[in-house]
Design an enzyme around this catalytic site. Structure first.
Site, mmCIF file in Angstrom:
data_model
loop_
_atom_site.group_PDB
_atom_site.id
_atom_site.type_symbol
_atom_site.label_atom_id
_atom_site.label_comp_id
_atom_site.label_asym_id
_atom_site.label_seq_id
_atom_site.Cartn_x
_atom_site.Cartn_y
_atom_site.Cartn_z
ATOM 1 N N LYS A 132 0.863 -1.185 0.000
ATOM 2 C CA LYS A 132 0.000 0.000 0.000
ATOM 3 C C LYS A 132 0.898 1.232 0.000
ATOM 4 O O LYS A 132 1.611 1.489 0.960
ATOM 5 C CB LYS A 132 -0.918 0.016 1.221
ATOM 6 C CG LYS A 132 -1.917 1.170 1.196
ATOM 7 C CD LYS A 132 -2.829 1.150 2.422
ATOM 8 C CE LYS A 132 -3.920 2.217 2.287
ATOM 9 N NZ LYS A 132 -3.384 3.572 2.074
ATOM 10 N N ASP A 189 1.998 5.209 -0.016
ATOM 11 C CA ASP A 189 1.607 6.359 0.805
ATOM 12 C C ASP A 189 1.872 7.627 0.013
ATOM 13 O O ASP A 189 2.928 8.246 0.138
ATOM 14 C CB ASP A 189 2.412 6.343 2.112
ATOM 15 C CG ASP A 189 1.949 7.389 3.095
ATOM 16 O OD1 ASP A 189 0.896 8.011 2.852
ATOM 17 O OD2 ASP A 189 2.644 7.587 4.115
ATOM 18 N N GLU A 231 2.950 1.111 5.398
ATOM 19 C CA GLU A 231 1.609 1.514 5.824
ATOM 20 C C GLU A 231 0.655 0.337 5.850
ATOM 21 O O GLU A 231 -0.277 0.287 6.660
ATOM 22 C CB GLU A 231 1.070 2.602 4.895
ATOM 23 C CG GLU A 231 -0.252 3.191 5.364
ATOM 24 C CD GLU A 231 -0.841 4.187 4.386
ATOM 25 O OE1 GLU A 231 -1.964 4.627 4.610
ATOM 26 O OE2 GLU A 231 -0.163 4.510 3.397
#
Length: 326
Positions: A44, A46, A185
């Protein structure tokens, strides 16, 4: 002798119209990764969600909210032209990497800032993770694994401003554990057999090590200990047609960041608060800036639990602001 029938060449289907904009597919938050071979996983990122539109005579870089920010990402636009594609729409995330190869939103925000900063726009990298349109064909109806198969040869192996977001088919729980261990994250899970669906849905799932969302800054409280610095930012989320106060954040600032942000907020002070709130030391501001905040959970009265400030952005593109209606 009968004349041989001439074979009629197959009709070439007309090209699909190229969308001026595609509402992005948004991942739904889940506590645990899904199981099974139908799911593929990615890191994921950021950063800023972007769609790179490659057209015959131009490149456009469109934000999640539909704004044209091509001029803010010149290195990505230049790299997109080098792909030698006639027409394409690539879905991905713009990031800046720290010294350990992790995406850092604060570094990205400073690279995009109009003031002199430690990071330059040339450091911004676009990680492509989906292909929505290619050479006259709308690919959104294809299953995710087919779109991925078409995307990979376009960007795989590139190490400039456009790169491939690596995908793995592994045990999701183990991948999530490793991601959190390395300070990432979280992870994204994508169903390999589903078409691309705009809006939030469970075809894409996000599993975060900590929760992370965007909130509108509606005011601040001055620091009682450090003159000229912030004590807390006052935050709001969307609810219905308005905004509602969801608490304050007072950690995650460096001293320099705290004083700079307070100066910025003092320039947009208002006597008409955007939320209904009575706090003795509150200074209310126009709702023009967005704070990125990491937090553990929500309290029963819909306030952020253990929030930490991660960065700030302009509200020009506020499509990411958290909504209590979702």
């Amino acid at each position: 002798m009968a004349r041989a029938l001439s074979k009629k060449p197959p009709d070439t289907p007309p090209p699909d119209p190229m969308p001026a904009r595609v509402d992005p597919c948004l991942a739904m938050l889940f506590d645990k990764p899904p199981k099974g071979a139908d799911w593929a996983f990615e890191v994921k990122w950021d950063g800023y969600r972007l769609a790179v539109h490659i057209e015959p005579n131009r490149v456009r870089i469109i934000t999640r909210g539909g704004y044209d920010w091509t001029d803010r990402f010149p290195s990505i636009a230049t790299e997109a032209r080098r792909l030698n594609l006639k027409t394409a729409i690539l879905d991905g995330e713009a990031v800046v990497l720290d010294d350990k190869g992790r995406s850092d939103f604060g570094m990205l925000q400073r690279a995009l800032g109009r003031r002199p900063a430690a990071h330059e726009a040339a450091e911004i990298i676009f990680y492509a993770f989906d292909l929505l349109y290619l050479d006259g064909r709308d690919l959104r109806w294809l299953p995710q694994h087919e779109r991925r198969r078409l995307l990979e040869p376009i960007v795989a192996g590139r190490n400039g401003a456009m790169r491939l977001s690596e995908e793995v088919v592994v045990d999701g729980e183990e991948f999530f554990r490793i991601a959190c261990l390395h300070g990432l994250e979280g992870i994204i899970a994508k169903h390999r057999g589903r078409p691309y669906r705009s809006g939030r849905n469970d075809c894409w799932r996000k599993i975060t090590c900590n929760r992370r969302d965007s909130f509108i800054i509606v005011g601040f409280e001055p620091s009682e200990a450090v003159p000229g610095a912030l004590g807390r930012l006052l935050l709001a989320a969307h609810k219905g047609d308005g905004l509602v106060y969801v608490g304050g954040v007072g950690t995650g600032f460096t001293h320099e960041m705290s004083t700079e942000l307070r100066k910025l907020l003092e320039g947009i002070v208002t006597k008409s608060p955007a939320v209904s709130l009575r706090r003795k030391n509150a200074v209310f501001t126009e709702p023009l800036l967005i704070a990125e905040v990491e937090y553990r959970a929500w309290t029963d009265d819909q306030k952020l639990r253990h929030p930490s400030f991660k960065g700030v952005r302009e509200r020009e593109d506020d499509a990411t602001v958290y909504s209590l209606d979702e």
